[in-house]
Write an enzyme that holds these catalytic residues in place. Structure first.
Site, mmCIF file in Angstrom:
data_model
loop_
_atom_site.group_PDB
_atom_site.id
_atom_site.type_symbol
_atom_site.label_atom_id
_atom_site.label_comp_id
_atom_site.label_asym_id
_atom_site.label_seq_id
_atom_site.Cartn_x
_atom_site.Cartn_y
_atom_site.Cartn_z
ATOM 1 N N THR A 14 -9.800 -7.314 -6.491
ATOM 2 C CA THR A 14 -11.029 -7.301 -7.277
ATOM 3 C C THR A 14 -11.666 -5.917 -7.267
ATOM 4 O O THR A 14 -12.391 -5.555 -8.199
ATOM 5 C CB THR A 14 -12.029 -8.333 -6.720
ATOM 6 N N HIS B 272 3.445 3.259 -8.770
ATOM 7 C CA HIS B 272 3.218 1.827 -9.011
ATOM 8 C C HIS B 272 4.453 1.183 -9.639
ATOM 9 O O HIS B 272 4.799 0.042 -9.309
ATOM 10 C CB HIS B 272 2.001 1.639 -9.921
ATOM 11 N N TRP C 30 2.839 7.915 -2.226
ATOM 12 C CA TRP C 30 4.292 8.127 -2.281
ATOM 13 C C TRP C 30 4.643 8.963 -3.508
ATOM 14 O O TRP C 30 5.463 9.888 -3.427
ATOM 15 C CB TRP C 30 4.996 6.779 -2.324
ATOM 16 N N ASP D 246 0.828 -1.205 0.000
ATOM 17 C CA ASP D 246 0.000 0.000 0.000
ATOM 18 C C ASP D 246 0.867 1.261 0.000
ATOM 19 O O ASP D 246 1.978 1.267 0.548
ATOM 20 C CB ASP D 246 -0.899 0.004 1.241
ATOM 21 N N LEU E 183 -7.708 -5.062 6.610
ATOM 22 C CA LEU E 183 -7.270 -6.205 5.811
ATOM 23 C C LEU E 183 -7.653 -6.093 4.341
ATOM 24 O O LEU E 183 -7.086 -6.787 3.495
ATOM 25 C CB LEU E 183 -7.835 -7.504 6.385
ATOM 26 N N LEU F 3 12.592 -19.288 -2.835
ATOM 27 C CA LEU F 3 11.408 -18.645 -2.272
ATOM 28 C C LEU F 3 10.140 -19.047 -3.016
ATOM 29 O O LEU F 3 10.105 -19.057 -4.250
ATOM 30 C CB LEU F 3 11.573 -17.126 -2.345
#
Length: 235
Positions: free
Chosen positions: A58, A29, A17, A12, A187, A123
């Site tokens: 979504t 982005h 920013w 977020d 959340l 990872l």
């Protein structure tokens, strides 16, 4: 220090920013996408085995059309670059969410990336794209009810494990730690089932400024928590 096995992050603050730096939201982005690779590398070096990031929800389709278009362009480029990153860093990459709503070329890139990286032993990196937890559970329930009607299991066999097998995250352990950047304390429809017993960590730092040091702070805070569910942390 006990390192969480699985960390989930809500990325977020990219737009805010960018505004603070006198730049358009799309620049934020772009910088945020670049930071994902950095944090993937630092997470693995720290000992984290699973990292799941919330890239596009979504609800993000409701953003201004030009911003959505720019995000899709960024996603196309990221999918191509991620293949090189996966090979370089030995990452297994999986996408969670309803990718059927994405353009065919993006879907093809996702399938190619997942297949290309499926045998990597570094990872485990999950990217949530067109993901919403309520949507995930509804899609899972539709599949589950279809299997039930076909007699593949009985009501007595329905339990949490069976339900989890119908979620996008099947086979992936639940997150030990959720991090949300940029100061929001919610959340946002992210991994609601999976986060039932996760520790939550919120920071004012926007995602493009989230560094290795900030990740370590989150893990250190995690170590201060008393994990009562299933015993203390590390037991």
């Amino acid at each position: 220090m006990v390192v969480p096995q699985h960390v989930a992050i809500i990325l977020d603050g990219n737009g805010r920013w960018a505004k603070q730096h006198g730049m358009p939201r799309n620049y934020g982005h772009t910088q945020g996408a670049k930071n994902v690779e950095t944090i993937c590398r630092e997470a693995w070096n720290l000992g984290i085995k699973y990292l799941t990031v919330y890239a596009f929800s979504t609800e993000n389709w409701n953003r201004p059309e030009d911003e959505v278009r720019a995000l899709m362009k960024l996603l196309r480029n990221y999918m191509k670059n991620c293949m090189k990153t996966a090979e370089k860093n030995h990452m297994r990459v999986r996408v969670i969410g309803d990718i059927s709503k994405l353009d065919p070329d993006i879907q093809k890139s996702i399938f190619r990336l997942e297949d290309f990286s499926k045998d990597q032993d570094g990872l485990n990196f999950q990217i949530a794209i067109n993901y919403g937890s309520r949507d995930e559970m509804l899609r899972g329930m539709r599949k589950m009810l279809g299997d039930y009607k076909e007699g593949r299991f009985s009501l007595e066999e329905l339990n949490e494990q069976r339900f989890e097998d119908y979620l996008d995250t099947r086979g992936i352990p639940a997150p030990d730690l959720l991090i949300r950047t940029s100061g929001e304390l919610r959340l946002s429809n992210y991994l609601l089932w999976q986060l039932a017993y996760s520790e939550l960590y919120f920071t004012e730092v926007p995602w493009p400024d989230f560094t290795k040091e900030e990740l370590v702070k989150a893990v250190e805070d995690y170590n201060k928590r008393d994990r009562r569910y299933g015993g203390l942390k590390g037991e």
